[in-house]
Design a protein around this motif. Structure first.
Motif, PDB file in Angstrom:
ATOM      1  N   HIS A 118     -27.097  21.452 -90.063  1.00 44.32           N
ATOM      2  CA  HIS A 118     -27.458  20.776 -88.818  1.00 44.32           C
ATOM      3  C   HIS A 118     -27.574  21.749 -87.637  1.00 44.32           C
ATOM      4  CE1 HIS A 118     -26.040  16.537 -90.256  1.00 44.32           C
ATOM      5  NE2 HIS A 118     -27.016  17.036 -90.973  1.00 44.32           N
ATOM      6  N   SER A 119     -26.943  22.906 -87.754  1.00 46.89           N
ATOM      7  CA  SER A 119     -27.003  23.888 -86.668  1.00 46.89           C
ATOM      8  C   SER A 119     -28.156  24.862 -86.820  1.00 46.89           C
ATOM      9  CB  SER A 119     -25.689  24.676 -86.588  1.00 46.89           C
ATOM     10  OG  SER A 119     -24.589  23.812 -86.361  1.00 46.89           O
ATOM     11  N   TRP A 120     -28.812  24.846 -87.967  1.00 46.82           N
ATOM     12  CA  TRP A 120     -29.807  25.862 -88.271  1.00 46.82           C
ATOM     13  C   TRP A 120     -30.950  25.880 -87.242  1.00 46.82           C
ATOM     14  CZ3 TRP A 120     -29.966  29.958 -91.348  1.00 46.82           C
ATOM     15  CH2 TRP A 120     -31.193  30.558 -91.615  1.00 46.82           C
ATOM     16  N   ARG A 121     -31.430  24.700 -86.862  1.00 46.36           N
ATOM     17  CA  ARG A 121     -32.568  24.641 -85.951  1.00 46.36           C
ATOM     18  C   ARG A 121     -32.219  25.144 -84.557  1.00 46.36           C
ATOM     19  NH1 ARG A 121     -35.251  18.698 -87.347  1.00 46.36           N
ATOM     20  NH2 ARG A 121     -35.767  19.153 -89.543  1.00 46.36           N
ATOM     21  N   GLN A 122     -30.949  25.077 -84.195  1.00 47.42           N
ATOM     22  CA  GLN A 122     -30.528  25.491 -82.861  1.00 47.42           C
ATOM     23  C   GLN A 122     -30.245  26.981 -82.755  1.00 47.42           C
ATOM     24  OE1 GLN A 122     -27.296  22.975 -81.483  1.00 47.42           O
ATOM     25  NE2 GLN A 122     -28.050  21.259 -82.709  1.00 47.42           N
ATOM     26  N   LEU A 123     -30.252  27.677 -83.886  1.00 47.67           N
ATOM     27  CA  LEU A 123     -29.923  29.096 -83.889  1.00 47.67           C
ATOM     28  C   LEU A 123     -31.140  29.938 -83.524  1.00 47.67           C
ATOM     29  CD1 LEU A 123     -27.790  29.323 -87.167  1.00 47.67           C
ATOM     30  CD2 LEU A 123     -26.952  29.182 -84.831  1.00 47.67           C
ATOM     31  N   HIS A 124     -30.893  31.047 -82.834  1.00 45.25           N
ATOM     32  CA  HIS A 124     -31.954  32.011 -82.555  1.00 45.25           C
ATOM     33  C   HIS A 124     -32.293  32.757 -83.845  1.00 45.25           C
ATOM     34  CE1 HIS A 124     -31.579  31.163 -78.352  1.00 45.25           C
ATOM     35  NE2 HIS A 124     -30.297  31.532 -78.322  1.00 45.25           N
ATOM     36  N   GLN A 125     -33.414  33.451 -83.830  1.00 48.13           N
ATOM     37  CA  GLN A 125     -33.867  34.139 -85.027  1.00 48.13           C
ATOM     38  C   GLN A 125     -32.846  35.181 -85.494  1.00 48.13           C
ATOM     39  OE1 GLN A 125     -36.598  32.747 -86.094  1.00 48.13           O
ATOM     40  NE2 GLN A 125     -36.545  33.856 -88.022  1.00 48.13           N
ATOM     41  N   ASP A 126     -32.260  35.915 -84.558  1.00 47.50           N
ATOM     42  CA  ASP A 126     -31.255  36.911 -84.930  1.00 47.50           C
ATOM     43  C   ASP A 126     -30.035  36.246 -85.551  1.00 47.50           C
ATOM     44  OD1 ASP A 126     -32.845  38.939 -84.055  1.00 47.50           O
ATOM     45  OD2 ASP A 126     -31.843  39.169 -82.114  1.00 47.50           O
ATOM     46  N   GLN A 127     -29.631  35.099 -85.014  1.00 50.25           N
ATOM     47  CA  GLN A 127     -28.480  34.381 -85.560  1.00 50.25           C
ATOM     48  C   GLN A 127     -28.774  33.865 -86.968  1.00 50.25           C
ATOM     49  OE1 GLN A 127     -28.124  31.577 -82.289  1.00 50.25           O
ATOM     50  NE2 GLN A 127     -26.244  32.584 -81.583  1.00 50.25           N
ATOM     51  N   LYS A 128     -29.999  33.434 -87.184  1.00 50.47           N
ATOM     52  CA  LYS A 128     -30.372  32.976 -88.524  1.00 50.47           C
ATOM     53  C   LYS A 128     -30.303  34.117 -89.531  1.00 50.47           C
ATOM     54  CE  LYS A 128     -33.364  29.127 -87.146  1.00 50.47           C
ATOM     55  NZ  LYS A 128     -34.732  28.563 -87.184  1.00 50.47           N
ATOM     56  N   ARG A 129     -30.797  35.294 -89.092  1.00 53.23           N
ATOM     57  CA  ARG A 129     -30.718  36.452 -89.986  1.00 53.23           C
ATOM     58  C   ARG A 129     -29.273  36.813 -90.290  1.00 53.23           C
ATOM     59  NH1 ARG A 129     -35.535  38.529 -87.234  1.00 53.23           N
ATOM     60  NH2 ARG A 129     -34.212  39.516 -85.659  1.00 53.23           N
ATOM     61  N   THR A 130     -28.415  36.766 -89.267  1.00 53.40           N
ATOM     62  CA  THR A 130     -26.993  37.077 -89.472  1.00 53.40           C
ATOM     63  C   THR A 130     -26.353  36.086 -90.428  1.00 53.40           C
ATOM     64  OG1 THR A 130     -26.811  38.022 -87.254  1.00 53.40           O
ATOM     65  CG2 THR A 130     -24.771  37.345 -88.328  1.00 53.40           C
ATOM     66  N   LEU A 131     -26.642  34.812 -90.237  1.00 51.13           N
ATOM     67  CA  LEU A 131     -26.073  33.779 -91.105  1.00 51.13           C
ATOM     68  C   LEU A 131     -26.544  33.939 -92.546  1.00 51.13           C
ATOM     69  CD1 LEU A 131     -24.271  31.279 -91.121  1.00 51.13           C
ATOM     70  CD2 LEU A 131     -26.305  29.895 -90.634  1.00 51.13           C
ATOM     71  N   THR A 132     -27.829  34.221 -92.710  1.00 49.38           N
ATOM     72  CA  THR A 132     -28.370  34.435 -94.060  1.00 49.38           C
ATOM     73  C   THR A 132     -27.720  35.643 -94.725  1.00 49.38           C
ATOM     74  OG1 THR A 132     -30.492  33.494 -93.364  1.00 49.38           O
ATOM     75  CG2 THR A 132     -30.479  34.795 -95.384  1.00 49.38           C
TER      76      THR A 132
END
Length: 376
Positions: A118-132
């Motif tokens: 549910h938080s994925w769409r709210q994350l910035h691109q850098d945050q998505k890369r970090t999470l992945t």
């Protein structure tokens, strides 16, 4: 390896990267993340020199592993699928299999997964890369730990054998969930409450056994080539062991008269020193008056055994023995000089040796006793 360099590494940075790549196989675990960052950045995350160093370092480490191997690397692959599923169950249920553990674990992981999705769409691109990268790293480290026990994966558990292989995957998984919790406080409440209940209700200690460290440390300073056993206990000799750095101070040993042994489940053979077991619970006991009053005892047992397994020593008063006052140590089949050391009461005057649980003939050549109270 896992981040986007705003400024490419210079000479010093690349030299440090070379050293890091050659210090251990960690570059192999980090390589997938470096490739992921390279793909999402279009190859601009690092310089070509840095990528070349990473690839060459990975090749060097892979070659070193292939040539030198690791313990159990040549063991056959377990074909049982259920055995491979057990470490995953142990990971997600935190090493427990009770219904309570399963329910709490389901609540924790489902709430964590919902918080991430549910938080994925709210994350910035850098945050998505970090999470992945965090989730990919957790998966890679877990699979790497699983590969070390490919012959018996079912023994791995965060509360038992191979617990160290679960530490990093857990830490990375928890961090990935924690990154998303501020945006979904309701899920955060579920995650924190279930984790608190898991920590409280499923808390347990792991008995690593008594390894008689002090006795072996004294023994290693009086007799040559003594290995001091360390946890965890392995079915190999010497297994995890330590050796003294101080100079040896030899002391007098006492030879036990083998003709005065009290035998149970054993018969003497006409052949000198050969013993024939009559049942699996075979014992050889003797008095230890030479070390009367000593607290620490060391034994060197020269024997030949038909099968590998534990040699167990007991100590007590007037041939009264129990499991609480005993020590086991693994030795291979054939000729061995078993090293046994223990701390006893001053009044204990008898010792028992269980040399083998096999019914095959064995030979007891010599037993030397060391009174160890004068060292340290």
């Amino acid at each position: 390896m896992c981040h986007w360099d705003r400024r490419h590494l210079g000479l010093v940075g690349n030299l440090l990267l070379v050293v890091a790549c050659l210090t251990g196989p960690f570059v192999l675990l980090g390589l997938p993340f470096a490739l992921y960052i390279a793909v999402v950045s279009g190859g601009r995350a690092k310089s070509r020199t840095s990528y070349a160093i990473l690839l060459i370092g990975a090749c060097v480490q892979a070659t070193a592993l292939a040539l030198n191997g690791r313990p159990n690397m040549e063991a056959p692959l377990d074909p049982n699928l259920l055995h491979w599923l057990r470490p995953f169950q142990a990971y997600f249920c935190f090493g427990k299999s009770s219904s309570r553990a399963i329910m709490l674990s389901l609540g924790f992981w489902i709430a964590g997964a919902l918080a991430i999705s549910h938080s994925w769409r709210q994350l910035h691109q850098d945050q998505k890369r970090t999470l992945t990268a965090l989730l990919l790293a957790a998966t890679t480290c877990f699979l790497a730990g699983l590969s070390t026990a490919k012959h018996e994966p079912q023994v791995l558990s965060p509360l038992g054998a191979g617990a160290r292989y679960f530490l990093i995957p857990y830490a990375l998984s928890f961090l990935a969930i924690a990154v998303c919790l501020p945006r979904k406080p309701r899920y955060g409440l579920v995650v924190l409450s279930t984790f608190a209940l898991i920590s409280y209700l499923l808390f347990s200690t792991v008995d690593r056994g008594e390894f008689q460290w002090k006795a072996y440390a004294r023994f290693a300073e009086q007799a040559p080539d003594i290995s001091i056993p360390l946890a965890p206990k392995l079915q190999s000799f010497p297994g995890w062991s330590a050796y003294p750095m101080r100079a040896l101070s030899p002391s007098k040993s006492h030879d036990i008269d083998l003709t005065q042994l009290t035998l149970h489940g054993l018969q003497r053979s006409p052949t000198e020193n050969e013993l024939i077991p009559t049942n699996a619970d075979n014992q050889a006991s003797f008095r230890l008056d030479q070390c009367k009053g000593s607290r620490y005892i060391g034994l060197l047992v020269d024997a030949e055994r038909p099968e590998a397994g534990d040699i167990q020593v007991y100590w007590g008063t007037s041939y009264g023995f129990d499991e609480r006052h005993s020590l086991r140590r693994y030795y291979p089949a054939g000729h061995v000089v078993a090293q046994l050391a223990f701390r006893k009461s001053r009044g204990d005057d008898t010792v028992r040796l269980d040399l083998s649980e096999s019914l095959g003939a064995l030979r007891l050549n010599r037993v030397q006793a060391y009174c160890l109270d004068k060292t340290l």
